[in-house]
Enzyme design. Structure first.
Site, short mmCIF file in Angstrom:
data_model
loop_
_atom_site.label_atom_id
_atom_site.label_comp_id
_atom_site.label_asym_id
_atom_site.label_seq_id
_atom_site.Cartn_x
_atom_site.Cartn_y
_atom_site.Cartn_z
N ARG A 28 45.75 44.79 48.91
CA ARG A 28 44.84 43.74 49.86
C ARG A 28 44.79 42.39 49.35
O ARG A 28 44.80 41.61 50.05
CB ARG A 28 43.31 44.76 49.56
CG ARG A 28 42.32 43.78 50.08
CD ARG A 28 40.81 44.38 50.38
NE ARG A 28 41.30 45.64 51.24
CZ ARG A 28 40.45 46.50 51.08
NH1 ARG A 28 39.70 46.84 50.60
NH2 ARG A 28 40.73 47.47 51.93
N TYR A 29 44.46 42.25 47.99
CA TYR A 29 44.32 41.04 47.41
C TYR A 29 45.91 40.50 46.81
O TYR A 29 46.56 41.20 46.89
CB TYR A 29 43.53 40.95 46.01
CG TYR A 29 42.13 41.66 46.58
CD1 TYR A 29 41.15 40.69 46.87
CD2 TYR A 29 41.68 42.84 46.08
CE1 TYR A 29 39.82 41.33 47.25
CE2 TYR A 29 40.27 43.30 46.05
CZ TYR A 29 39.52 42.25 46.88
OH TYR A 29 38.28 42.89 46.88
N ARG A 39 46.88 41.62 43.27
CA ARG A 39 46.49 42.96 42.72
C ARG A 39 46.61 43.98 43.33
O ARG A 39 46.19 43.86 44.45
CB ARG A 39 45.26 42.72 41.66
CG ARG A 39 44.14 42.30 42.47
CD ARG A 39 43.23 41.87 41.49
NE ARG A 39 41.76 41.58 41.95
CZ ARG A 39 41.32 40.64 42.75
NH1 ARG A 39 42.31 39.82 43.24
NH2 ARG A 39 40.05 40.67 43.17
N CYS A 68 39.40 65.08 40.78
CA CYS A 68 38.34 64.51 39.82
C CYS A 68 37.91 65.97 38.87
O CYS A 68 38.15 66.97 39.43
CB CYS A 68 37.20 63.74 40.51
SG CYS A 68 37.72 62.39 41.01
N CYS A 114 31.61 63.42 42.92
CA CYS A 114 30.40 62.57 43.32
C CYS A 114 30.08 62.73 44.78
O CYS A 114 31.04 62.49 45.46
CB CYS A 114 30.47 61.10 42.85
SG CYS A 114 31.10 60.76 41.32
N CYS A 135 31.25 59.88 47.17
CA CYS A 135 32.33 59.36 46.74
C CYS A 135 33.06 58.42 48.06
O CYS A 135 32.93 58.83 49.21
CB CYS A 135 33.44 60.59 46.56
SG CYS A 135 35.12 60.05 46.63
N ARG A 178 35.74 57.89 48.55
CA ARG A 178 37.28 58.16 49.11
C ARG A 178 37.39 59.73 49.36
O ARG A 178 38.38 60.50 48.92
CB ARG A 178 38.28 57.85 47.88
CG ARG A 178 38.95 56.50 48.22
CD ARG A 178 39.94 56.45 46.97
NE ARG A 178 39.97 55.00 46.83
CZ ARG A 178 39.50 54.48 45.41
NH1 ARG A 178 39.56 55.16 44.63
NH2 ARG A 178 39.26 53.08 45.63
N ASP A 199 28.73 52.47 49.78
CA ASP A 199 29.56 52.27 51.00
C ASP A 199 29.07 53.17 51.87
O ASP A 199 28.70 54.57 51.72
CB ASP A 199 31.07 52.83 50.69
CG ASP A 199 31.59 51.69 49.69
OD1 ASP A 199 31.38 50.44 49.86
OD2 ASP A 199 32.60 52.07 48.91
N ASP A 222 31.56 46.29 49.33
CA ASP A 222 32.81 46.32 49.58
C ASP A 222 32.77 46.27 50.98
O ASP A 222 32.47 47.02 51.72
CB ASP A 222 33.51 47.61 49.09
CG ASP A 222 35.05 47.36 48.74
OD1 ASP A 222 35.69 46.73 49.43
OD2 ASP A 222 35.43 48.11 47.71
N LYS A 244 35.77 42.96 48.20
CA LYS A 244 34.32 43.15 47.44
C LYS A 244 33.88 41.59 47.82
O LYS A 244 34.51 40.60 47.51
CB LYS A 244 34.71 43.08 46.08
CG LYS A 244 35.03 44.65 45.85
CD LYS A 244 35.34 44.91 44.40
CE LYS A 244 36.15 46.41 44.02
NZ LYS A 244 37.35 46.35 44.36
C1 LIG Z 1 38.52 46.67 43.92
C2 LIG Z 1 39.75 46.48 44.18
C3 LIG Z 1 40.76 45.88 43.51
C4 LIG Z 1 40.29 44.98 42.25
O1 LIG Z 1 39.25 44.10 42.30
P1 LIG Z 1 38.76 43.35 41.09
O2 LIG Z 1 37.50 42.56 41.63
O3 LIG Z 1 39.81 42.59 40.52
O4 LIG Z 1 37.96 44.38 40.13
C5 LIG Z 1 42.10 45.71 43.98
N1 LIG Z 1 42.52 46.24 45.07
C6 LIG Z 1 41.54 46.96 45.79
C7 LIG Z 1 41.96 47.62 47.27
C8 LIG Z 1 40.25 47.04 45.53
O5 LIG Z 1 39.30 47.68 46.26
#
Ligand SMILES: *Cc1c(COP(=O)(O)O)cnc(C)c1O
Length: 386
Positions: A127-128, A131, A140, A144, A147, A149, A307, A344, A351
């Site tokens: 997404r980002y 990362r 798990c 929880c 959850c 997911r 969520d 989120d 986020k």
């Molecule tokens: C939370 C998340 C991350 C990591 O986000 P950080 O703000 O770096 O902790 C990366 N990808 C996805 C899809 C996420 O939900």
């Protein structure tokens, strides 16, 4: 029952004995301290719950009906911390289903964070820009009830990692912009040491990947899993851990020992907490948790607005309440004890940090600020940039 009620070791051993007797056994420390023993003796069935807790009708119905949609399991370790008599016990609310889980509001979603849309290879969410989120397992140690997911986790939705790992790694090798891999699930620490070692080794062999972390609730649900051998694997690959705790009563002596082992082993530790109605939606509950974490060398990282997952409305609290709680923490305690409050964004926005207004006005290069105690101050912006 507070953990202090277990002040006498006899009381604690008695409760553990009750749990072991569900499986026709007596409490024996060497069994109890073995994580595989704990996993094989998880509490999953209504008749087991009836013997351990004084259930409400809502919990009984929840155990019968809700468990069809999302598995129920609790490790003996975590079950021993739950108040058998109080249905409002903050640990109990997190893992024992209620019939409220059957209520589906119009705003509820199966995939609230929109992860499926950003999935590039099964289990890999990109997404980002820099990362990725890598879902390695869909199981798990305990489930929880809130959850995010639950659509995947415990449902056998993900192909076994062995069949997906080559495709995921090939994607990562090709995408040189990815420098950070978040390994989550399910709980990645349920992998064997050897599989984890191999996976981390393969990720580390990709030159542009410089940061690897694991999201896990194992230290709280199954502290016995944090063995010296596991710590060696994590250390070898310079992994960070993002753990998950919601209440100070989860921070037992066994958990403290697990965190010490990790911190002494050089693993940087963070905690992600979900803001939950009746569990931790008071300033005392959050402050006690965050102070407890700092004592264990764990840095509170994120406080999540819950969520809007299908059937979790009864556990959510409002953003307004969350902001009010954050206001009562910021400035009133150690900065390290204050996580970033985030939501989120539904639909895949990622986020978004939430904070009550600290910039009251911004005109003619004068920033009117509100501080932690509510007083206002002016910050003059550098003149040349006005
Ligand atoms: C939370 C998340 C991350 C990591 O986000 P950080 O703000 O770096 O902790 C990366 N990808 C996805 C899809 C996420 O939900």
């Amino acid at each position: 029952m507070k953990r202090e009620a277990f002040a006498s070791l006899e009381t604690e051993a008695l409760r553990r004995d009750e749990i072991c007797s569900l499986f026709g056994e007596r409490y024996q420390p060497e069994n109890w301290n073995d994580w595989r023993w704990q996993m094989r003796r998880r509490i999953t069935r209504l008749d087991q719950f009836e013997k351990l807790f004084r259930l409400t009708d809502g919990e009984r119905r929840g155990l019968i009906l809700a468990s069809e949609k999302f598995s129920v399991a609790i490790t003996p370790h975590f079950a021993s911390l739950i108040d058998p008599l109080d249905p409002g016990c903050p640990l109990r609310l997190q893992v024992v289903p209620q019939d409220s889980e059957l209520i589906v509001s119009p705003d509820d979603m199966a995939d609230p964070c929109g992860e499926d849309n950003d999935t590039v290879v099964e289990g890999l969410v990109h997404r980002y820009p820099d990362r990725v989120l890598f879902l390695v397992l869909d199981t798990c140690a305990a489930y929880c009830r809130y959850c995010t997911r639950s659509r995947l986790v415990s449902q056998g939705e993900l192909e076994p990692l062995g069949r997906r790992v080559d495709a995921a790694l090939a994607y990562l090798e090709k995408h040189t912009e990815v420098r950070d891999v978040l390994i989550s699930g399910g709980d990645p620490l349920l992998m064997s040491d050897a599989s984890l070692d191999q996976l981390l080794g393969r990720l580390r062999a990709i030159p542009h990947i410089e940061f690897v972390r694991l999201g896990t609730r194992i230290p709280g649900f199954l502290p016995q899993r944090i063995t010296p051998e596991l710590v060696k694997v994590l250390r070898r690959h310079r992994a960070w851990l993002s753990m998950h705790f919601c209440h100070v009563r989860e921070l037992t002596p066994e958990v403290a020992e697990a965190c010490d082992r990790l911190a002494d082993g050089g693993i940087p530790l963070g905690c992600q907490t979900v803001l939950l109605r009746g569990v931790n939606d008071s300033v005392e509950a959050l402050r006690d948790l965050f102070h407890g974490l700092l004592k264990l060398r764990v840095r509170p990282y994120y406080l999540y607005q819950a969520d809007p997952v299908v059937g979790t409305g009864h556990l959510r609290t409002t953003v307004e309440k969350g902001l009010e709680l954050m206001d009562q923490l910021r400035g009133h305690t150690t900065g390290y004890a204050v996580p970033t409050y985030v939501v989120d964004a539904p639909g895949g926005g990622g986020k978004v940090p939430l904070q009550s207004r600290t910039i009251l006005d911004y005109t003619d290069g004068q920033v009117k600020l509100r501080n932690w105690s509510g007083r206002t101050y002016n910050y003059p912006d550098p003149v040349e940039h006005r």
